[in-house]
Motif scaffolding. Structure first.
Motif, PDB file in Angstrom:
ATOM      1  N   ARG A 216      27.984 -25.468  35.333  1.00  0.00           N
ATOM      2  CA  ARG A 216      27.831 -26.924  35.287  1.00  0.00           C
ATOM      3  C   ARG A 216      29.204 -27.546  35.486  1.00  0.00           C
ATOM      4  O   ARG A 216      30.227 -26.867  35.425  1.00  0.00           O
ATOM      5  CB  ARG A 216      27.196 -27.398  33.986  1.00  0.00           C
ATOM      6  CG  ARG A 216      28.069 -27.273  32.729  1.00  0.00           C
ATOM      7  CD  ARG A 216      27.961 -25.940  32.076  1.00  0.00           C
ATOM      8  NE  ARG A 216      28.755 -25.884  30.847  1.00  0.00           N
ATOM      9  CZ  ARG A 216      29.294 -24.769  30.377  1.00  0.00           C
ATOM     10  NH1 ARG A 216      29.171 -23.622  31.025  1.00  0.00           N
ATOM     11  NH2 ARG A 216      29.986 -24.792  29.247  1.00  0.00           N
ATOM     12  N   PRO A 217      29.273 -28.853  35.735  1.00  0.00           N
ATOM     13  CA  PRO A 217      30.565 -29.501  35.990  1.00  0.00           C
ATOM     14  C   PRO A 217      31.444 -29.522  34.742  1.00  0.00           C
ATOM     15  O   PRO A 217      31.009 -29.911  33.657  1.00  0.00           O
ATOM     16  CB  PRO A 217      30.175 -30.924  36.409  1.00  0.00           C
ATOM     17  CG  PRO A 217      28.734 -30.864  36.763  1.00  0.00           C
ATOM     18  CD  PRO A 217      28.156 -29.786  35.909  1.00  0.00           C
ATOM     19  N   LEU A 218      32.693 -29.105  34.909  1.00  0.00           N
ATOM     20  CA  LEU A 218      33.687 -29.155  33.844  1.00  0.00           C
ATOM     21  C   LEU A 218      34.856 -30.015  34.304  1.00  0.00           C
ATOM     22  O   LEU A 218      35.147 -30.106  35.494  1.00  0.00           O
ATOM     23  CB  LEU A 218      34.177 -27.744  33.494  1.00  0.00           C
ATOM     24  CG  LEU A 218      33.100 -26.752  33.041  1.00  0.00           C
ATOM     25  CD1 LEU A 218      33.708 -25.377  32.831  1.00  0.00           C
ATOM     26  CD2 LEU A 218      32.410 -27.229  31.767  1.00  0.00           C
ATOM     27  N   VAL A 219      35.508 -30.633  33.349  1.00  0.00           N
ATOM     28  CA  VAL A 219      36.594 -31.574  33.635  1.00  0.00           C
ATOM     29  C   VAL A 219      37.877 -31.052  32.996  1.00  0.00           C
ATOM     30  O   VAL A 219      37.847 -30.600  31.841  1.00  0.00           O
ATOM     31  CB  VAL A 219      36.251 -32.980  33.082  1.00  0.00           C
ATOM     32  CG1 VAL A 219      37.400 -33.951  33.303  1.00  0.00           C
ATOM     33  CG2 VAL A 219      34.971 -33.507  33.729  1.00  0.00           C
ATOM     34  N   PRO A 220      38.999 -31.090  33.693  1.00  0.00           N
ATOM     35  CA  PRO A 220      40.267 -30.680  33.067  1.00  0.00           C
ATOM     36  C   PRO A 220      40.535 -31.473  31.793  1.00  0.00           C
ATOM     37  O   PRO A 220      40.223 -32.662  31.696  1.00  0.00           O
ATOM     38  CB  PRO A 220      41.310 -30.992  34.144  1.00  0.00           C
ATOM     39  CG  PRO A 220      40.549 -30.945  35.431  1.00  0.00           C
ATOM     40  CD  PRO A 220      39.178 -31.469  35.109  1.00  0.00           C
ATOM     41  N   ASP A 221      41.112 -30.795  30.838  1.00  0.00           N
ATOM     42  CA  ASP A 221      41.349 -31.400  29.529  1.00  0.00           C
ATOM     43  C   ASP A 221      42.267 -32.615  29.605  1.00  0.00           C
ATOM     44  O   ASP A 221      42.208 -33.502  28.757  1.00  0.00           O
ATOM     45  CB  ASP A 221      41.944 -30.346  28.587  1.00  0.00           C
ATOM     46  CG  ASP A 221      41.820 -30.753  27.134  1.00  0.00           C
ATOM     47  OD1 ASP A 221      40.798 -31.359  26.773  1.00  0.00           O
ATOM     48  OD2 ASP A 221      42.757 -30.477  26.363  1.00  0.00           O
ATOM     49  N   GLU A 231      34.612 -30.351  24.254  1.00  0.00           N
ATOM     50  CA  GLU A 231      35.226 -29.177  24.861  1.00  0.00           C
ATOM     51  C   GLU A 231      34.138 -28.152  25.183  1.00  0.00           C
ATOM     52  O   GLU A 231      33.184 -27.971  24.421  1.00  0.00           O
ATOM     53  CB  GLU A 231      36.253 -28.567  23.912  1.00  0.00           C
ATOM     54  CG  GLU A 231      37.042 -27.419  24.528  1.00  0.00           C
ATOM     55  CD  GLU A 231      38.153 -26.913  23.607  1.00  0.00           C
ATOM     56  OE1 GLU A 231      39.062 -26.232  24.093  1.00  0.00           O
ATOM     57  OE2 GLU A 231      38.072 -27.203  22.396  1.00  0.00           O
ATOM     58  N   ALA A 232      34.266 -27.480  26.316  1.00  0.00           N
ATOM     59  CA  ALA A 232      33.299 -26.466  26.707  1.00  0.00           C
ATOM     60  C   ALA A 232      33.372 -25.275  25.754  1.00  0.00           C
ATOM     61  O   ALA A 232      34.461 -24.782  25.462  1.00  0.00           O
ATOM     62  CB  ALA A 232      33.564 -26.006  28.138  1.00  0.00           C
ATOM     63  N   ARG A 239      36.712 -29.753  29.572  1.00  0.00           N
ATOM     64  CA  ARG A 239      35.747 -30.651  28.946  1.00  0.00           C
ATOM     65  C   ARG A 239      34.413 -30.530  29.681  1.00  0.00           C
ATOM     66  O   ARG A 239      34.363 -30.410  30.910  1.00  0.00           O
ATOM     67  CB  ARG A 239      36.253 -32.096  29.006  1.00  0.00           C
ATOM     68  CG  ARG A 239      37.538 -32.310  28.201  1.00  0.00           C
ATOM     69  CD  ARG A 239      37.252 -32.348  26.713  1.00  0.00           C
ATOM     70  NE  ARG A 239      38.468 -32.446  25.908  1.00  0.00           N
ATOM     71  CZ  ARG A 239      38.498 -32.851  24.651  1.00  0.00           C
ATOM     72  NH1 ARG A 239      37.369 -33.210  24.055  1.00  0.00           N
ATOM     73  NH2 ARG A 239      39.630 -32.890  23.980  1.00  0.00           N
ATOM     74  N   ASP A 240      33.327 -30.561  28.910  1.00  0.00           N
ATOM     75  CA  ASP A 240      32.012 -30.209  29.441  1.00  0.00           C
ATOM     76  C   ASP A 240      31.210 -31.451  29.799  1.00  0.00           C
ATOM     77  O   ASP A 240      30.608 -32.095  28.939  1.00  0.00           O
ATOM     78  CB  ASP A 240      31.262 -29.369  28.408  1.00  0.00           C
ATOM     79  CG  ASP A 240      30.136 -28.566  29.016  1.00  0.00           C
ATOM     80  OD1 ASP A 240      29.628 -28.984  30.066  1.00  0.00           O
ATOM     81  OD2 ASP A 240      29.771 -27.523  28.431  1.00  0.00           O
ATOM     82  N   PHE A 241      31.187 -31.780  31.087  1.00  0.00           N
ATOM     83  CA  PHE A 241      30.409 -32.919  31.561  1.00  0.00           C
ATOM     84  C   PHE A 241      28.905 -32.631  31.482  1.00  0.00           C
ATOM     85  O   PHE A 241      28.093 -33.540  31.362  1.00  0.00           O
ATOM     86  CB  PHE A 241      30.791 -33.241  33.007  1.00  0.00           C
ATOM     87  CG  PHE A 241      30.045 -34.395  33.606  1.00  0.00           C
ATOM     88  CD1 PHE A 241      30.334 -35.698  33.231  1.00  0.00           C
ATOM     89  CD2 PHE A 241      29.054 -34.192  34.565  1.00  0.00           C
ATOM     90  CE1 PHE A 241      29.643 -36.772  33.790  1.00  0.00           C
ATOM     91  CE2 PHE A 241      28.364 -35.245  35.127  1.00  0.00           C
ATOM     92  CZ  PHE A 241      28.659 -36.544  34.738  1.00  0.00           C
TER      93      PHE A 241
END
Length: 500
Positions: A216-221, A231-232, A239-241
């Motif tokens: 799934r889409p993750l975002v840099p911290d 947080e994932a 970071r867990d979108f």
């Protein structure tokens, strides 16, 4: 290590609740005209969450986006790349996908009312209300940003048929039970059919039935606004979108109620009892929802025996399809099998695992059910038409059908697998010349020019082969949507088109 509790405040309520008490509903299909105004609307939209309440609410609101909608609202390519290929491509993005889903002939996307290739909606706003409150609630959500933000391309209305689908059968009985307490350990073979499902089968950001996290889409911290997201669990520093979000499959299915009942009436020489028995064999349940085979004496894990008595059964004692036909709709949609074929004991199972002792040529022809479950949240549309009314000579000009809606964390492995391998497949459970008696499109397939038969057992022990079944259900529209968490919706409202 104790798993982190589920934050129901961060989950859109449709994942947990069917909103059955909110019998009035409509679904607004939208194009985003102004992304700034759309983000402003999201900031204040009263999205309903999955928190438990003491009594049914008067209203509820949910929102989901297609890939095109996420692009239109300002999501960048970097973030989109984290989504699955089937979501990015869309329900009509490939001719091969349409073929696998059975969307050919009368169900071809080229003739759809909405969601045609190149014309997918950007979003769906799902509006629910108790009787008398739908109009006022709809006006409430249309705040000062609405008219600038969106163009309504269609408004899909619904009907309250009292818990029955348009053919007249009690619906919505069989649903998986999500492991909200996060206590399930899916590791190893599951030797008995169970209804309890790992949370990652329904929500992104949690382990699934394989014990893995779905991509799934993750975002840099350190990205802008990333602090809004959790947080994932499986990737520290990201970071867990996707967490607490899911995918929503939406298909508008038109049902030829009159054609269905006239066909079974003709096949049974207008004998009302025989007509009902044939229809029930095609569905796999009696019209009141009772299964065609006895309820299990042993409780099934994950099923509340009192609340879901009609769901307390498996096909272990019906290995020859003498009670519920192999091709019946509910047997295709949920074969109720475990990881290994039914057997009498541990030794038999061990022999099977070693590749010996298959008692039937049907053994191992169906994949394990637990990897292909979904939660259904559909709604009917069109007026009620009873079997007697449908079988009569008067013409019916109304449209009847279901807005099929299901929630799954993996579109390919869950919805598309069931639709292709079980529902449309003429070789399901070693059958031949048959597709789903309700949903099948009757189209010829390679090596099988006839797909319009149905074999059902008779009380005498004989079997009846019904030939020449027409297509009873056609697709009128559809799309794949992402149903974001509340945090992800706040994130979308704040992005402003910046990149990562």
């Amino acid at each position: 290590m104790t798993a982190e509790p589920v934050d129901f405040r961060d989950i859109q309520g449709l994942v947990r609740f069917g909103y059955n008490a909110l019998t009035d509903a409509s679904f607004l299909l939208l194009k985003i005209s102004d992304p700034v105004a759309a983000r402003a609307w999201l900031k204040t939209a009263p999205i309903s969450t999955a928190e438990e309440v003491s009594r049914p609410p008067l209203t509820a609101l949910q929102v989901a986006f297609t890939r095109e909608g996420l692009e239109a609202i300002g999501v960048t390519e970097d973030l989109l790349e984290g989504f699955s290929a089937e979501f990015l491509s869309g329900m009509t993005g490939q001719e091969s996908r349409s073929r696998r889903l059975g969307d050919v002939g009368a169900s071809s996307p080229l003739g759809w009312q909405w969601g045609r290739p190149g014309n997918a909606p950007h979003a769906v706003v799902m509006i629910y209300a108790q009787p008398g409150h739908l109009h006022g609630w709809t006006e409430t959500i249309r705040n000062e940003h609405w008219s600038t933000a969106f163009e309504v391309i269609d408004c899909l209305s619904t009907s309250n048929l009292g818990g029955k689908e348009p053919f007249g059968f009690t619906d919505g009985i069989s649903q998986p039970t999500p492991d909200w307490k996060r206590q399930r350990n899916p590791q190893g073979d599951q030797l008995e059919y169970g209804n309890l499902l790992a949370l990652g089968e329904l929500l992104l950001g949690y382990p699934n039935e394989y014990g893995k996290y779905t991509d799934r889409p993750l975002v840099p911290d350190d990205a802008l606004s990333s602090s809004i997201l959790r947080e994932a669990e499986d990737q520290p520093g990201k970071r867990d979108f996707g967490r607490n979000g899911s995918f929503l499959v939406f298909r508008q299915l038109r049902q030829d109620v009159q054609g269905f009942w006239r066909f079974v009436d003709t096949q049974t020489s207008s004998d009302a009892r025989a007509r009902q028995r044939l229809a029930e064999s095609m569905v796999g349940r009696k019209m009141d929802g009772t299964p065609l085979l006895p309820l299990s004496a042993d409780p099934i894990a994950g099923i509340d025996a009192k609340a879901s008595a009609q769901n307390q059964f498996t096909y272990n004692l019906d290995g020859n399809g003498d009670r519920c036909p192999f091709g019946a709709h509910i047997r295709r949609a949920n074969p109720r099998n475990a990881d290994l074929p039914s057997s009498s004991g541990l030794v038999d199972r061990l022999m099977h695992m070693l590749g010996f002792g298959n008692a039937s040529y049907r053994d191992d022809v169906i994949a394990s059910t637990r990897f292909h479950r979904m939660i259904r949240r559909g709604r009917e549309y069109g007026p009620r038409l009873t079997p007697d009314e449908a079988s009569a000579g008067a013409s019916d000009t109304s449209e009847h059908g279901i807005h099929f809606i299901c929630i799954a964390a993996n579109i390919l492995r869950q919805f598309e697998f069931v639709q292709n391998s079980w529902v449309m497949n003429t070789k399901f459970d070693a059958l031949t010349e048959q597709s789903d008696p309700l949903l099948g499109n009757r189209a010829e397939v390679a090596g099988c020019p006839v797909t319009s038969t149905f074999v059902s057992p008779e009380r005498t022990g004989a079997r009846t082969r019904t030939m020449g079944m027409p297509q009873f259900v056609t697709v009128r529209g559809g799309a794949y949507f992402f149903l974001p968490s509340i945090r992800a919706l706040r994130f979308l409202a704040s992005i402003g088109g910046h990149s990562w």
